[in-house]
Write a protein that holds these residues in place. Structure first.
Motif, PDB file in Angstrom:
ATOM      1  N   CYS A  19      45.386  22.803  51.428  1.00  0.00           N
ATOM      2  CA  CYS A  19      43.938  22.849  51.445  1.00  0.00           C
ATOM      3  C   CYS A  19      43.386  22.922  50.041  1.00  0.00           C
ATOM      4  O   CYS A  19      44.104  23.106  49.079  1.00  0.00           O
ATOM      5  N   PHE A  20      42.100  22.773  49.977  1.00  0.00           N
ATOM      6  CA  PHE A  20      41.392  22.891  48.715  1.00  0.00           C
ATOM      7  C   PHE A  20      40.423  24.057  48.789  1.00  0.00           C
ATOM      8  O   PHE A  20      39.919  24.375  49.843  1.00  0.00           O
ATOM      9  N   LEU A  21      40.205  24.695  47.683  1.00  0.00           N
ATOM     10  CA  LEU A  21      39.161  25.689  47.623  1.00  0.00           C
ATOM     11  C   LEU A  21      38.685  25.834  46.197  1.00  0.00           C
ATOM     12  O   LEU A  21      39.386  25.490  45.258  1.00  0.00           O
ATOM     13  N   LYS A  69      38.223  31.952  50.823  1.00  0.00           N
ATOM     14  CA  LYS A  69      36.862  32.137  51.328  1.00  0.00           C
ATOM     15  C   LYS A  69      35.864  31.088  50.852  1.00  0.00           C
ATOM     16  O   LYS A  69      34.894  30.816  51.551  1.00  0.00           O
ATOM     17  N   THR A  70      36.074  30.513  49.699  1.00  0.00           N
ATOM     18  CA  THR A  70      35.104  29.546  49.198  1.00  0.00           C
ATOM     19  C   THR A  70      35.423  28.111  49.600  1.00  0.00           C
ATOM     20  O   THR A  70      34.688  27.195  49.239  1.00  0.00           O
ATOM     21  N   ASN A  71      36.492  27.918  50.335  1.00  0.00           N
ATOM     22  CA  ASN A  71      36.890  26.570  50.732  1.00  0.00           C
ATOM     23  C   ASN A  71      36.254  26.204  52.067  1.00  0.00           C
ATOM     24  O   ASN A  71      36.646  26.711  53.113  1.00  0.00           O
ATOM     25  N   LYS A  72      35.306  25.297  52.016  1.00  0.00           N
ATOM     26  CA  LYS A  72      34.613  24.876  53.225  1.00  0.00           C
ATOM     27  C   LYS A  72      35.472  23.973  54.093  1.00  0.00           C
ATOM     28  O   LYS A  72      35.140  23.731  55.247  1.00  0.00           O
ATOM     29  N   LEU A  73      36.570  23.459  53.575  1.00  0.00           N
ATOM     30  CA  LEU A  73      37.429  22.547  54.328  1.00  0.00           C
ATOM     31  C   LEU A  73      38.518  23.259  55.126  1.00  0.00           C
ATOM     32  O   LEU A  73      39.191  22.637  55.942  1.00  0.00           O
ATOM     33  N   VAL A  74      38.701  24.539  54.893  1.00  0.00           N
ATOM     34  CA  VAL A  74      39.769  25.273  55.565  1.00  0.00           C
ATOM     35  C   VAL A  74      39.371  25.581  57.002  1.00  0.00           C
ATOM     36  O   VAL A  74      38.290  26.099  57.264  1.00  0.00           O
ATOM     37  N   ASP A  75      40.260  25.279  57.902  1.00  0.00           N
ATOM     38  CA  ASP A  75      40.097  25.622  59.312  1.00  0.00           C
ATOM     39  C   ASP A  75      40.483  27.095  59.449  1.00  0.00           C
ATOM     40  O   ASP A  75      41.644  27.461  59.268  1.00  0.00           O
ATOM     41  N   SER A  76      39.516  27.936  59.762  1.00  0.00           N
ATOM     42  CA  SER A  76      39.769  29.379  59.818  1.00  0.00           C
ATOM     43  C   SER A  76      40.827  29.745  60.855  1.00  0.00           C
ATOM     44  O   SER A  76      41.514  30.755  60.705  1.00  0.00           O
ATOM     45  N   THR A  77      41.001  28.939  61.889  1.00  0.00           N
ATOM     46  CA  THR A  77      42.053  29.246  62.874  1.00  0.00           C
ATOM     47  C   THR A  77      43.431  29.090  62.256  1.00  0.00           C
ATOM     48  O   THR A  77      44.352  29.807  62.615  1.00  0.00           O
ATOM     49  N   LYS A  78      43.570  28.171  61.306  1.00  0.00           N
ATOM     50  CA  LYS A  78      44.858  28.028  60.613  1.00  0.00           C
ATOM     51  C   LYS A  78      45.116  29.229  59.714  1.00  0.00           C
ATOM     52  O   LYS A  78      46.253  29.649  59.555  1.00  0.00           O
ATOM     53  N   LEU A  79      44.072  29.773  59.129  1.00  0.00           N
ATOM     54  CA  LEU A  79      44.238  30.965  58.306  1.00  0.00           C
ATOM     55  C   LEU A  79      44.649  32.153  59.170  1.00  0.00           C
ATOM     56  O   LEU A  79      45.484  32.960  58.762  1.00  0.00           O
ATOM     57  N   VAL A  80      44.077  32.262  60.352  1.00  0.00           N
ATOM     58  CA  VAL A  80      44.438  33.347  61.265  1.00  0.00           C
ATOM     59  C   VAL A  80      45.910  33.223  61.644  1.00  0.00           C
ATOM     60  O   VAL A  80      46.643  34.218  61.654  1.00  0.00           O
ATOM     61  N   ASP A  81      46.371  32.002  61.905  1.00  0.00           N
ATOM     62  CA  ASP A  81      47.788  31.779  62.219  1.00  0.00           C
ATOM     63  C   ASP A  81      48.675  32.154  61.039  1.00  0.00           C
ATOM     64  O   ASP A  81      49.720  32.782  61.218  1.00  0.00           O
ATOM     65  N   LEU A  82      48.273  31.751  59.850  1.00  0.00           N
ATOM     66  CA  LEU A  82      49.049  32.072  58.651  1.00  0.00           C
ATOM     67  C   LEU A  82      49.140  33.582  58.454  1.00  0.00           C
ATOM     68  O   LEU A  82      50.223  34.120  58.213  1.00  0.00           O
ATOM     69  N   VAL A  83      48.018  34.266  58.576  1.00  0.00           N
ATOM     70  CA  VAL A  83      47.998  35.723  58.437  1.00  0.00           C
ATOM     71  C   VAL A  83      48.907  36.368  59.473  1.00  0.00           C
ATOM     72  O   VAL A  83      49.688  37.272  59.155  1.00  0.00           O
ATOM     73  N   SER A  84      48.854  35.894  60.701  1.00  0.00           N
ATOM     74  CA  SER A  84      49.699  36.449  61.766  1.00  0.00           C
ATOM     75  C   SER A  84      51.172  36.278  61.457  1.00  0.00           C
ATOM     76  O   SER A  84      51.974  37.200  61.672  1.00  0.00           O
ATOM     77  N   LYS A  85      51.548  35.112  60.948  1.00  0.00           N
ATOM     78  CA  LYS A  85      52.960  34.856  60.616  1.00  0.00           C
ATOM     79  C   LYS A  85      53.431  35.740  59.466  1.00  0.00           C
ATOM     80  O   LYS A  85      54.523  36.303  59.506  1.00  0.00           O
ATOM     81  N   ILE A  86      52.603  35.862  58.443  1.00  0.00           N
ATOM     82  CA  ILE A  86      52.980  36.723  57.316  1.00  0.00           C
ATOM     83  C   ILE A  86      53.056  38.173  57.766  1.00  0.00           C
ATOM     84  O   ILE A  86      53.996  38.900  57.414  1.00  0.00           O
ATOM     85  N   ASP A  87      52.077  38.623  58.556  1.00  0.00           N
ATOM     86  CA  ASP A  87      52.095  40.002  59.047  1.00  0.00           C
ATOM     87  C   ASP A  87      53.317  40.289  59.910  1.00  0.00           C
ATOM     88  O   ASP A  87      53.875  41.389  59.854  1.00  0.00           O
ATOM     89  N   ALA A  88      53.743  39.316  60.710  1.00  0.00           N
ATOM     90  CA  ALA A  88      54.946  39.502  61.531  1.00  0.00           C
ATOM     91  C   ALA A  88      56.161  39.728  60.635  1.00  0.00           C
ATOM     92  O   ALA A  88      57.005  40.585  60.930  1.00  0.00           O
ATOM     93  N   GLU A  89      56.243  38.995  59.539  1.00  0.00           N
ATOM     94  CA  GLU A  89      57.357  39.186  58.604  1.00  0.00           C
ATOM     95  C   GLU A  89      57.218  40.502  57.846  1.00  0.00           C
ATOM     96  O   GLU A  89      58.210  41.201  57.628  1.00  0.00           O
ATOM     97  N   ARG A  90      56.002  40.851  57.454  1.00  0.00           N
ATOM     98  CA  ARG A  90      55.781  42.114  56.739  1.00  0.00           C
ATOM     99  C   ARG A  90      56.222  43.304  57.580  1.00  0.00           C
ATOM    100  O   ARG A  90      56.729  44.295  57.037  1.00  0.00           O
ATOM    101  N   ALA A  91      56.028  43.230  58.883  1.00  0.00           N
ATOM    102  CA  ALA A  91      56.439  44.330  59.763  1.00  0.00           C
ATOM    103  C   ALA A  91      57.948  44.545  59.685  1.00  0.00           C
ATOM    104  O   ALA A  91      58.431  45.672  59.807  1.00  0.00           O
ATOM    105  N   LEU A  92      58.694  43.476  59.448  1.00  0.00           N
ATOM    106  CA  LEU A  92      60.154  43.569  59.331  1.00  0.00           C
ATOM    107  C   LEU A  92      60.601  43.946  57.918  1.00  0.00           C
ATOM    108  O   LEU A  92      61.667  44.534  57.741  1.00  0.00           O
ATOM    109  N   LEU A  93      59.803  43.604  56.937  1.00  0.00           N
ATOM    110  CA  LEU A  93      60.187  43.778  55.540  1.00  0.00           C
ATOM    111  C   LEU A  93      59.942  45.173  54.993  1.00  0.00           C
ATOM    112  O   LEU A  93      60.533  45.551  53.992  1.00  0.00           O
ATOM    113  N   GLY A  94      59.071  45.923  55.604  1.00  0.00           N
ATOM    114  CA  GLY A  94      58.740  47.260  55.100  1.00  0.00           C
ATOM    115  C   GLY A  94      57.609  47.205  54.098  1.00  0.00           C
ATOM    116  O   GLY A  94      56.958  46.186  53.904  1.00  0.00           O
TER     117      GLY A  94
END
Length: 159
Positions: A19-21, A69-94
């Motif tokens: 994406c661009f921002l 936040k300043t990127n008007k081209l970003v699909d916010s649902t993709k960001l939610v998915d990305l955050v969820s995936k990273i958070d799932a890994e963070r839960a395992l990583l400590g």
């Protein structure tokens, strides 16, 4: 470590968000920047510093949404998915214990890459940021998150 913990290695977790921002402005390196690695791009590193500050003190959501936040081209649902995936890994990583620059590459004055070792209690991961400056402003071009830094280090030791 548990088999599920290394399941992400088996699938070679590499999340790429294209994406661009709009980012911070780039500035010429001055003597005040002398303590930074040679070739540091202030606008890009400012965005990275803000990202990791939020990642450590607030949440993955705050870090990712703040970066994009300043990127008007970003699909916010993709960001939610990305955050969820990273958070799932963070839960395992400590707990998060900081970051260290692995490498910075400058393809030109308009395309730069920064790769960071992100230290967690159980295992390091890597965040790689690629920034592009088509005119006067730096934009996030690609963001990668993976756990292959350990494997790559081992492979680099082979003949």
């Amino acid at each position: 470590m548990p088999h599920n913990y290394f399941n992400m290695k088996k699938t070679a977790l590499v999340l790429a968000l294209f994406c661009f921002l709009l980012g911070g402005s780039a500035y010429a390196q001055t003597t005040a920047d002398a303590a930074k690695p040679q070739g540091t791009v202030t606008g890009a590193t400012t965005l990275i510093d803000k990202f990791f500050k939020a990642y450590g003190k607030e949440s993955t959501n705050a870090a990712v949404m703040g970066l994009f936040k300043t990127n008007k081209l970003v699909d916010s649902t993709k960001l939610v998915d990305l955050v969820s995936k990273i958070d799932a890994e963070r839960a395992l990583l400590g707990d998060y214990h900081g970051k260290e620059l692995i490498v910075q590459k400058k393809a030109s004055g308009s395309l730069v890459l920064y790769s960071y070792l992100v230290k967690h209690e159980k295992q390091p991961v890597r965040f790689t940021f690629m920034f592009y400056k088509p005119k006067n402003e730096w934009m996030i071009y690609r963001l990668y998150f993976d756990d292959q830094v350990e494997t790559e280090l081992q492979d680099s030791a082979k003949l």
